[in-house]
Design a protein around this motif. Structure first.
Motif, mmCIF file in Angstrom:
data_model
loop_
_atom_site.group_PDB
_atom_site.id
_atom_site.type_symbol
_atom_site.label_atom_id
_atom_site.label_comp_id
_atom_site.label_asym_id
_atom_site.label_seq_id
_atom_site.Cartn_x
_atom_site.Cartn_y
_atom_site.Cartn_z
ATOM 1 N N ARG A 278 2.266 14.220 -9.229
ATOM 2 C CA ARG A 278 3.207 15.169 -9.030
ATOM 3 C C ARG A 278 3.561 15.456 -10.418
ATOM 4 N NH1 ARG A 278 6.594 12.414 -5.478
ATOM 5 N NH2 ARG A 278 5.767 12.752 -3.465
ATOM 6 N N GLN A 279 3.701 14.750 -11.449
ATOM 7 C CA GLN A 279 4.220 14.663 -12.663
ATOM 8 C C GLN A 279 3.043 15.572 -13.551
ATOM 9 O OE1 GLN A 279 5.091 10.969 -14.560
ATOM 10 N NE2 GLN A 279 6.905 10.886 -13.414
ATOM 11 N N GLN A 280 1.778 14.991 -13.201
ATOM 12 C CA GLN A 280 0.610 15.916 -13.841
ATOM 13 C C GLN A 280 0.480 17.256 -13.336
ATOM 14 O OE1 GLN A 280 -2.773 13.451 -12.594
ATOM 15 N NE2 GLN A 280 -2.245 11.901 -14.158
ATOM 16 N N LEU A 281 0.576 17.495 -12.279
ATOM 17 C CA LEU A 281 0.618 18.736 -11.607
ATOM 18 C C LEU A 281 1.864 19.770 -12.180
ATOM 19 C CD1 LEU A 281 -0.240 18.457 -7.994
ATOM 20 C CD2 LEU A 281 -1.409 19.381 -9.627
ATOM 21 N N LYS A 282 3.006 19.101 -12.303
ATOM 22 C CA LYS A 282 4.222 19.620 -12.856
ATOM 23 C C LYS A 282 3.785 20.370 -14.556
ATOM 24 C CE LYS A 282 9.071 19.525 -12.872
ATOM 25 N NZ LYS A 282 10.395 18.608 -12.584
ATOM 26 N N GLU A 283 3.267 19.150 -15.409
ATOM 27 C CA GLU A 283 2.853 19.420 -16.761
ATOM 28 C C GLU A 283 1.821 20.676 -16.731
ATOM 29 O OE1 GLU A 283 1.447 15.629 -18.045
ATOM 30 O OE2 GLU A 283 3.521 14.998 -18.147
ATOM 31 N N GLU A 284 0.904 20.459 -15.734
ATOM 32 C CA GLU A 284 -0.151 21.461 -15.833
ATOM 33 C C GLU A 284 0.425 22.807 -15.554
ATOM 34 O OE1 GLU A 284 -3.440 20.423 -13.284
ATOM 35 O OE2 GLU A 284 -3.974 18.818 -14.467
ATOM 36 N N TYR A 285 1.448 22.822 -14.617
ATOM 37 C CA TYR A 285 2.025 24.409 -14.248
ATOM 38 C C TYR A 285 2.718 24.820 -15.440
ATOM 39 C CZ TYR A 285 5.242 27.383 -11.993
ATOM 40 O OH TYR A 285 6.123 28.241 -11.609
ATOM 41 N N ASN A 286 3.512 23.808 -16.060
ATOM 42 C CA ASN A 286 4.167 24.231 -17.213
ATOM 43 C C ASN A 286 3.455 24.854 -18.230
ATOM 44 O OD1 ASN A 286 6.726 23.734 -16.038
ATOM 45 N ND2 ASN A 286 6.748 21.620 -16.828
ATOM 46 N N LYS A 287 2.252 24.229 -18.596
ATOM 47 C CA LYS A 287 1.398 24.873 -19.583
ATOM 48 C C LYS A 287 0.771 26.037 -19.255
ATOM 49 C CE LYS A 287 -0.316 20.312 -21.285
ATOM 50 N NZ LYS A 287 -1.598 19.479 -21.241
ATOM 51 N N GLU A 288 0.449 26.240 -18.101
ATOM 52 C CA GLU A 288 -0.104 27.541 -17.509
ATOM 53 C C GLU A 288 0.665 28.976 -17.513
ATOM 54 O OE1 GLU A 288 -3.074 28.503 -16.840
ATOM 55 O OE2 GLU A 288 -3.771 26.347 -17.147
ATOM 56 N N LEU A 289 2.249 28.402 -17.205
ATOM 57 C CA LEU A 289 3.401 29.006 -17.476
ATOM 58 C C LEU A 289 3.633 29.525 -18.771
ATOM 59 C CD1 LEU A 289 5.476 30.699 -15.418
ATOM 60 C CD2 LEU A 289 7.122 28.646 -15.733
ATOM 61 N N ILE B 198 0.917 -1.142 0.067
ATOM 62 C CA ILE B 198 -0.072 0.022 -0.118
ATOM 63 C C ILE B 198 0.890 1.224 -0.143
ATOM 64 C CG2 ILE B 198 -1.462 1.361 1.616
ATOM 65 C CD1 ILE B 198 -2.849 -1.292 2.090
ATOM 66 N N LYS B 199 2.018 1.291 0.703
ATOM 67 C CA LYS B 199 2.862 2.411 0.770
ATOM 68 C C LYS B 199 3.426 2.747 -0.456
ATOM 69 C CE LYS B 199 6.782 4.052 3.521
ATOM 70 N NZ LYS B 199 7.690 3.777 4.667
ATOM 71 N N HIS B 200 3.786 1.506 -1.222
ATOM 72 C CA HIS B 200 4.402 1.780 -2.362
ATOM 73 C C HIS B 200 3.380 2.276 -3.558
ATOM 74 C CE1 HIS B 200 7.305 0.763 -5.842
ATOM 75 N NE2 HIS B 200 6.394 -0.102 -6.371
ATOM 76 N N LEU B 201 2.246 1.737 -3.411
ATOM 77 C CA LEU B 201 1.289 2.224 -4.439
ATOM 78 C C LEU B 201 0.939 3.705 -4.148
ATOM 79 C CD1 LEU B 201 -1.018 -0.877 -4.258
ATOM 80 C CD2 LEU B 201 0.281 0.025 -6.328
ATOM 81 N N ARG B 202 1.034 4.078 -3.106
ATOM 82 C CA ARG B 202 0.596 5.522 -2.825
ATOM 83 C C ARG B 202 1.795 6.255 -3.186
ATOM 84 N NH1 ARG B 202 -1.524 5.046 3.311
ATOM 85 N NH2 ARG B 202 -3.642 4.476 3.053
ATOM 86 N N GLU B 203 2.982 5.849 -3.146
ATOM 87 C CA GLU B 203 4.036 6.364 -3.437
ATOM 88 C C GLU B 203 4.005 6.763 -5.111
ATOM 89 O OE1 GLU B 203 7.659 4.737 -1.960
ATOM 90 O OE2 GLU B 203 7.419 5.440 0.110
ATOM 91 N N ASN B 204 3.615 5.611 -5.649
ATOM 92 C CA ASN B 204 3.627 5.701 -7.404
ATOM 93 C C ASN B 204 2.490 6.601 -7.485
ATOM 94 O OD1 ASN B 204 5.852 3.955 -7.602
ATOM 95 N ND2 ASN B 204 4.204 2.366 -7.860
ATOM 96 N N LYS B 205 1.310 6.582 -6.758
ATOM 97 C CA LYS B 205 0.363 7.436 -7.238
ATOM 98 C C LYS B 205 0.576 8.966 -6.869
ATOM 99 C CE LYS B 205 -4.465 8.400 -5.790
ATOM 100 N NZ LYS B 205 -5.557 8.113 -4.810
ATOM 101 N N TYR B 206 1.525 9.127 -5.895
ATOM 102 C CA TYR B 206 1.859 10.731 -5.372
ATOM 103 C C TYR B 206 2.584 10.942 -6.662
ATOM 104 C CZ TYR B 206 -0.383 10.295 -1.131
ATOM 105 O OH TYR B 206 -1.290 10.185 0.060
ATOM 106 N N GLU B 207 3.784 10.041 -6.979
ATOM 107 C CA GLU B 207 4.506 10.549 -8.125
ATOM 108 C C GLU B 207 3.801 10.833 -9.466
ATOM 109 O OE1 GLU B 207 8.039 11.490 -9.644
ATOM 110 O OE2 GLU B 207 7.728 10.760 -7.524
ATOM 111 N N ILE B 208 2.728 10.208 -9.847
ATOM 112 C CA ILE B 208 2.053 10.445 -11.141
ATOM 113 C C ILE B 208 1.263 11.812 -10.720
ATOM 114 C CG2 ILE B 208 0.011 9.600 -12.383
ATOM 115 C CD1 ILE B 208 1.020 6.652 -11.715
#
Length: 127
Positions: A106-117, A94-104
C-alpha cells in the motif's frame, strides 16, 4: 413362425456383416512384409535349473485375544493438541506477515500514485 423369424435374423446378420466387412479402399488393406515372415524366433535357453516356487503354507489363525488395554489414547490426543497449537501459531504468523506485506505494498502504491500525480500537475501547469 419361429423358424421363419430365425431364418430372417440369420440372413440379416450375415448380409449386414458381409457388407460391413468389405474393404472400401484397397490401399488400406494390411500388407505383410516378406522379411518379417521369414524371421526366426529367438528364444533364450535356461542356464541352469529352474527355481521352484516357494511352498504356500496355510494361514494360521489364532483365536485368542487379549482384553487388557496396553496403550492409552491420551498420548495421541496430547500430540494432536500440540500439533493443533503449532498450526494455529503458524497460521497467525502467516496472517501477520501477509498484513505487513500488504501494508508495504500500500505504501509503495501510494508513493507511486503521488509521483504520478505530481507529474500530472506539472504538465497541467505548463499548459
Amino acid at each position: 413362425m419361429k423358424n421363419i423369424l430365425l431364418a430372417t435374423l440369420i440372413l440379416f446378420t450375415s448380409t449386414h456383416t458381409c457388407m460391413s466387412a468389405e474393404v472400401i479402399d484397397p490401399d488400406l488393406e494390411p500388407k505383410i512384409l516378406p522379411n518379417l515372415i521369414k524371421a526366426k524366433k529367438i528364444t533364450k535357453k535356461p542356464r541352469g535349473k529352474l527355481r521352484k516356487k516357494p511352498r504356500k503354507r496355510p494361514m494360521i489363525y489364532h483365536h485368542y485375544y487379549t482384553t487388557t488395554i496396553e496403550k492409552n489414547c491420551d498420548r495421541y490426543i496430547n500430540i494432536i493438541n500440540e500439533k493443533n497449537k503449532e498450526i494455529e501459531a503458524l497460521s497467525t504468523e502467516i496472517k501477520h506477515l501477509r498484513e505487513n506485506k500488504y501494508e508495504i505494498m500500500r505504501q509503495q502504491l501510494k508513493e507511486e500514485y503521488n509521483k504520478e500525480l505530481k507529474k500530472f500537475e506539472e504538465k497541467r501547469k505548463s499548459y
